[in-house]
Design an enzyme around this catalytic site. Structure first.
Site, PDB file in Angstrom:
ATOM      1  N   HIS A  55       0.858  -1.187   0.000  1.00  0.00           N
ATOM      2  CA  HIS A  55       0.000   0.000   0.000  1.00  0.00           C
ATOM      3  C   HIS A  55       0.893   1.234   0.000  1.00  0.00           C
ATOM      4  CE1 HIS A  55      -3.897  -1.888   1.820  1.00  0.00           C
ATOM      5  NE2 HIS A  55      -3.366  -2.644   0.878  1.00  0.00           N
ATOM      6  N   GLU A  57       1.023   3.820   1.901  1.00  0.00           N
ATOM      7  CA  GLU A  57       1.550   4.190   3.216  1.00  0.00           C
ATOM      8  C   GLU A  57       2.732   3.311   3.613  1.00  0.00           C
ATOM      9  OE1 GLU A  57      -1.648   3.494   2.364  1.00  0.00           O
ATOM     10  OE2 GLU A  57      -3.023   4.258   3.891  1.00  0.00           O
ATOM     11  N   CYS A  85      -6.073   1.847   6.007  1.00  0.00           N
ATOM     12  CA  CYS A  85      -6.721   0.578   6.338  1.00  0.00           C
ATOM     13  C   CYS A  85      -6.145   0.059   7.665  1.00  0.00           C
ATOM     14  CB  CYS A  85      -6.472  -0.426   5.211  1.00  0.00           C
ATOM     15  SG  CYS A  85      -4.764  -1.038   5.163  1.00  0.00           S
ATOM     16  N   CYS A  88      -2.236  -0.551   7.483  1.00  0.00           N
ATOM     17  CA  CYS A  88      -1.465   0.689   7.440  1.00  0.00           C
ATOM     18  C   CYS A  88      -1.570   1.453   8.758  1.00  0.00           C
ATOM     19  CB  CYS A  88      -1.918   1.541   6.265  1.00  0.00           C
ATOM     20  SG  CYS A  88      -1.531   0.778   4.669  1.00  0.00           S
TER      21      CYS A  88
END
Length: 159
Positions: A55, A57, A85, A88
């Site tokens: 992801h 992040e 999410c 993260c």
């Protein structure tokens, strides 16, 4: 910090998201800022790299940690186009990031206040203040445009 600075850094995160969109990834981007300097950048790569942890992040956290020479990102603010999410949010807490600023809320997986707020969980040893909604409409529009394009592509492929 002035609203214009938050918008400037969110636009940098949006530029990362555009890199994701250009390669067919969901357009989510992130930057990490310390002392007015971007020290980490990332955009979604989970489809192209076939890795669920890639992801925006997570990539930005890894880059900032490498650049700053440690896993504690004290004094850093994470800017991300979509609300983090659970994975993260956990990495944000573990890395000791001091603030999260996000654009669009995520009603399906948002863990910075929408579904729950893991960043403010008092049972963790670190809590992270959150600022939501910076350039929210623009961030959300990138996602809407991307998914609209995918639907059109699938419709044309299926006749």
């Amino acid at each position: 910090m002035e609203a214009s600075k938050h918008e400037e850094y969110m636009r940098a995160a949006m530029a990362e998201a555009q890199k994701a969109a250009a390669i067919g990834e969901v357009p989510i981007g992130a930057v990490i800022v310390r002392d007015g300097e971007i020290v980490g950048r990332g955009y979604n790569l989970r489809e192209t790299q076939k890795d669920p942890t890639l992801h925006a992040e997570m990539i930005a956290i890894r880059e900032a940690s490498e650049r700053l020479g440690g896993w504690r990102l004290i004094g850093c603010t994470l800017y991300v186009t979509l609300e983090p999410c659970p994975m993260c949010a956990g990495a944000i807490v573990q890395s000791r990031i001091e603030q999260v600023v996000y654009g669009a809320s995520d009603p399906k997986a948002g863990c910075a206040g929408t579904l729950m707020n893991l960043l403010a969980e008092p049972r963790f040893n670190h809590q992270v203040p959150v600022m939501e909604g910076v350039l929210a409409e623009e961030c959300a529009q990138m996602l809407k445009d991307f998914f609209r394009g995918l639907r059109k592509k699938r419709q044309s492929e299926n006749g």
